[in-house]
Design a protein around this motif. Structure first.
Motif, PDB file in Angstrom:
ATOM      1  N   GLY A  37      11.305  13.480   8.565  1.00  0.00           N
ATOM      2  CA  GLY A  37      10.756  15.067   8.039  1.00  0.00           C
ATOM      3  C   GLY A  37      10.421  15.126   6.631  1.00  0.00           C
ATOM      4  O   GLY A  37      10.484  16.197   6.101  1.00  0.00           O
ATOM      5  N   ASN A  38      10.613  14.069   5.883  1.00  0.00           N
ATOM      6  CA  ASN A  38      10.444  14.348   4.414  1.00  0.00           C
ATOM      7  C   ASN A  38       9.208  13.749   3.758  1.00  0.00           C
ATOM      8  O   ASN A  38       8.731  12.585   3.876  1.00  0.00           O
ATOM      9  N   ILE A  39       8.371  14.694   3.537  1.00  0.00           N
ATOM     10  CA  ILE A  39       7.030  14.464   2.962  1.00  0.00           C
ATOM     11  C   ILE A  39       7.003  14.664   1.350  1.00  0.00           C
ATOM     12  O   ILE A  39       7.544  15.741   0.772  1.00  0.00           O
ATOM     13  N   HIS A  40       6.293  13.825   0.786  1.00  0.00           N
ATOM     14  CA  HIS A  40       6.037  14.023  -0.876  1.00  0.00           C
ATOM     15  C   HIS A  40       4.607  14.688  -0.772  1.00  0.00           C
ATOM     16  O   HIS A  40       3.528  13.870  -0.720  1.00  0.00           O
ATOM     17  N   PHE A  41       4.704  15.769  -0.939  1.00  0.00           N
ATOM     18  CA  PHE A  41       3.592  16.598  -0.785  1.00  0.00           C
ATOM     19  C   PHE A  41       2.956  16.849  -2.188  1.00  0.00           C
ATOM     20  O   PHE A  41       2.982  17.782  -3.015  1.00  0.00           O
TER      21      PHE A  41
ATOM     22  N   GLY B  53       4.665  10.090   2.949  1.00  0.00           N
ATOM     23  CA  GLY B  53       6.140   9.854   2.869  1.00  0.00           C
ATOM     24  C   GLY B  53       6.977   9.411   4.249  1.00  0.00           C
ATOM     25  O   GLY B  53       6.333   8.911   5.253  1.00  0.00           O
ATOM     26  N   HIS B  54       8.122   9.981   4.395  1.00  0.00           N
ATOM     27  CA  HIS B  54       9.177   9.563   5.358  1.00  0.00           C
ATOM     28  C   HIS B  54       9.014  10.499   6.706  1.00  0.00           C
ATOM     29  O   HIS B  54       9.940  11.113   6.767  1.00  0.00           O
ATOM     30  N   MET B  55       7.798  10.173   7.441  1.00  0.00           N
ATOM     31  CA  MET B  55       7.790  11.007   8.504  1.00  0.00           C
ATOM     32  C   MET B  55       8.869  11.070   9.395  1.00  0.00           C
ATOM     33  O   MET B  55       9.273  12.327  10.128  1.00  0.00           O
TER      34      MET B  55
ATOM     35  N   LEU C  80       0.788  -1.081  -0.027  1.00  0.00           N
ATOM     36  CA  LEU C  80      -0.038   0.084  -0.154  1.00  0.00           C
ATOM     37  C   LEU C  80       0.832   1.337  -0.111  1.00  0.00           C
ATOM     38  O   LEU C  80       0.636   2.242  -0.718  1.00  0.00           O
ATOM     39  N   ARG C  81       1.859   1.278   0.736  1.00  0.00           N
ATOM     40  CA  ARG C  81       2.797   2.449   0.768  1.00  0.00           C
ATOM     41  C   ARG C  81       3.662   2.606  -0.471  1.00  0.00           C
ATOM     42  O   ARG C  81       3.702   3.763  -0.863  1.00  0.00           O
ATOM     43  N   HIS C  82       4.099   1.503  -0.886  1.00  0.00           N
ATOM     44  CA  HIS C  82       5.091   1.616  -2.120  1.00  0.00           C
ATOM     45  C   HIS C  82       4.184   1.805  -3.099  1.00  0.00           C
ATOM     46  O   HIS C  82       4.880   2.460  -4.228  1.00  0.00           O
TER      47      HIS C  82
ATOM     48  N   ALA D  28      14.394  17.580  -1.078  1.00  0.00           N
ATOM     49  CA  ALA D  28      14.571  16.617   0.201  1.00  0.00           C
ATOM     50  C   ALA D  28      15.273  15.269  -0.330  1.00  0.00           C
ATOM     51  O   ALA D  28      16.219  14.777   0.461  1.00  0.00           O
ATOM     52  N   GLU D  29      14.892  14.580  -1.378  1.00  0.00           N
ATOM     53  CA  GLU D  29      15.486  13.299  -1.476  1.00  0.00           C
ATOM     54  C   GLU D  29      15.608  13.134  -3.002  1.00  0.00           C
ATOM     55  O   GLU D  29      16.543  12.361  -3.128  1.00  0.00           O
ATOM     56  N   HIS D  30      14.818  13.675  -3.848  1.00  0.00           N
ATOM     57  CA  HIS D  30      14.870  13.096  -5.297  1.00  0.00           C
ATOM     58  C   HIS D  30      16.047  13.924  -6.077  1.00  0.00           C
ATOM     59  O   HIS D  30      16.164  13.556  -7.359  1.00  0.00           O
ATOM     60  N   GLY D  31      16.539  15.063  -5.201  1.00  0.00           N
ATOM     61  CA  GLY D  31      17.293  15.931  -5.896  1.00  0.00           C
ATOM     62  C   GLY D  31      17.106  17.082  -6.801  1.00  0.00           C
ATOM     63  O   GLY D  31      15.845  17.301  -6.532  1.00  0.00           O
TER      64      GLY D  31
HETATM   65 ZN    ZN Z   1      10.387   9.019  -1.023  1.00  0.00          ZN
END
Ligand code: ZN
Ligand code: FAD
Length: 479
Positions: free
Chosen positions: A389-393, A384-386, A334-336, A430-433
């Motif tokens: 602190g990284n949210i895919h908004f 995302g990765h609470m 579900l998450r992925h 934050a994550e994807h560059g």
């Molecule tokens: Zn991510």
């Protein structure tokens, strides 16, 4: 403008790898030119597929000598356009996929050396075969490759326990822009002999050098894991659960992923066979994973304790623990699936942001209010990765709205969300560059001293500006 490589130059590049690995036919090139989000379509005179570090070095030597722009590519799963050649630019693609050997696995020393083109999944499998864990875990792990993971400093769902790719690399072999090879495949845990050069290349998105191999850290495999799905009314409650889970599990907290209720609705609607883990709907959900090094039920007990306390305190509304490995995998599915399922709901405008962990709830409140006020009917799908602190908004279009018209608002939506991020002193990449997608944002938002230092590094390592021009930093040689 840079000149496109001449037919003669293309032939010189092709001679390095042999004709079957120098692709000029658009049909053969196709899979290197489209990317996952369909935001970018590439065009190139040449895709090169070297099979050895030596061939990569020869390619870069020639590119350096002739001023030919080179775009390194791994699994082509990047989300910011870094790996896609710009149409009309003459950029050639350097695919690392044939550098696909695991060179060494050392369970006692806890290291593994993989070439750049080994998929993340194959590295995980090689580690597991040796009874060890390579903890980097991404939705794209079947396709993305170690060189790409290094170049993007990949994150994923296990960062809160094991760190980003930056924390998982002991040494790198890198071909520099002028074709020299930096032989840095060290497996040392401690090494203070001068500058830590490998860190420059990690997260540099192919702009400072081409990674050809990496020495990676391995960890003990957890003997047991407990996975739970909890429902709550607010992100504030999710933060309270995070604090409890950290206290209960310490370093054993290996996953803490947040999603808004709407995200779960999308997942259940669009993932084959997906079921709701909890009977009633909730405003927000968290997937918690706790791992233990002994198979003594400790992980389960820690999970039970923290969920019971959170229920008793009225912080969470409901929770369930996976009763089998298969059920745990269903929860993770579900998450992925969260990125994929948004495609079926029309246009989606993305943000990849981070704020301090304790400020995630306030950030979410503000950002959701801001976009809902400005775009009536839009459907925020933050997840995302609470734990980091990284949210895919992400924000999906209103039901029934015109997709193209919604996507045309990309910049205005970004500006709104990024203004909230700025108030929290967060990151907009934050994550994807950065790639091409956020290049202008980076220059506009960063301290000028930081940008000056980044430029100085770029000029020192790639004086002719041939490596991934226009990604991360503006291409000053383009005009
Ligand atoms: Zn991510
Ligand atoms: P590519 O896409 O081929 O390239 C990415 C960048 O790295 C480009 O700028 C390219 O030029 C450069 N590059 C590639 N190989 C090299 C090399 N050998 N040397 C120098 N530069 C190189 N990312 C996360 O961090 N966390 C996630 O949870 C996550 N989930 C994802 C889920 C899905 C479904 C998808 C599609 C993507 C996801 N991503 C995630 C993004 C992506 O998978 C990562 O950025 C990954 O690390 C990219 O690896 P790649 O091999 O596909 O690189």
């Amino acid at each position: 403008m840079r000149a496109a490589p001449s037919a003669d130059l293309i032939a010189r590049f092709a001679a390095i790898v042999g004709p079957s690995h120098a692709l000029t036919d658009p049909l053969d090139q196709a899979r290197y030119l489209v990317e996952w989000r369909d935001l970018y379509r590439g065009e190139t005179p040449l895709v090169l597929r070297p099979g050895t570090t030596r061939e990569v070095a020869a390619i870069l030597r020639l590119a350096h000598e002739t001023g030919t722009a080179v775009v390194p590519q791994g699994g082509n799963t990047g989300l910011v356009g870094g790996q896609t050649p710009v149409p009309g630019s003459g950029e050639i693609v350097l695919s690392l996929e044939r550098l696909n050997r695991v060179r060494a696995v050392d369970p006692a020393g806890g290291t593994l050396i993989a070439e750049a083109g080994v998929t993340l999944e194959a590295v995980q499998a090689a580690a597991a075969e040796a009874g060890r864990l390579f903890p980097l875990t991404l939705g794209s792990q079947g396709s993305c490759r170690i060189g790409g993971n290094v170049a993007t400093n990949a994150g994923g769902t296990a960062v809160l326990a094991y760190g980003n790719m930056r924390d998982l690399v002991l040494g790198l072999e890198v071909v520099l822009a002028d074709g020299r090879v930096l032989n840095g495949l060290k497996r040392l845990r401690k090494d203070n002999a001068g500058y830590d050069l490998k860190q420059l290349f990690i997260g540099s998105e192919g702009t400072l050098g081409v990674v050809t191999a990496a020495a990676l850290k391995l960890f003990p495999q957890p003997a047991e894991t407990a996975v739970a799905f909890a429902g709550m009314a607010t992100p504030q409650a999710a933060l309270a659960l995070l604090v409890r889970a950290r206290t209960a599990a310490g370093f054993g907290l290996t996953g803490f992923e947040l999603m808004i209720g709407r995200g779960l609705d999308f997942a259940v609607r669009h993932i084959d066979g997906a079921r709701r883990p909890l009977a009633c709907p909730h405003g927000w959900y968290v997937l918690v994973e706790i791992s233990g090094n002994l198979a003594d039920g400790g992980a389960r007990r820690a999970m039970e304790a923290c969920l019971t306390e959170a229920l008793d305190a009225g912080e969470i509304e409901d929770a369930t623990m996976a009763q089998s490995g298969a059920q745990a995998a269903d929860f993770w599915r579900l998450r992925h699936g969260m990125s994929e399922v948004q495609k079926f709901e029309g246009g989606s405008i993305k943000h990849d942001v981070s704020v301090a962990v304790n400020e995630v709830p306030d950030f979410l409140d503000e950002a959701i209010r801001a976009v809902e006020a400005a775009f009536p009917g839009c459907r925020p799908v933050p997840f995302g990765h609470m734990g980091d602190g990284n949210i895919h908004f992400n924000v999906s279009q209103p039901v029934g709205a015109d997709k193209a018209a919604f996507l045309a608002e990309w910049d205005r939506m970004n500006a709104l969300v990024h203004a909230v991020v700025a108030r929290y002193e967060g990151s907009v990449a934050a994550e994807h560059g950065v790639g091409r997608l956020k290049q202008a944002l980076l220059e506009a938002g960063k301290d000028p001293v930081e940008i000056d230092l980044m430029r100085a590094l770029k000029d020192a390592l790639d004086p002719r500006g041939i490596l991934n021009p226009g990604r991360v930093l503006a291409d000053r040689r383009a005009d």
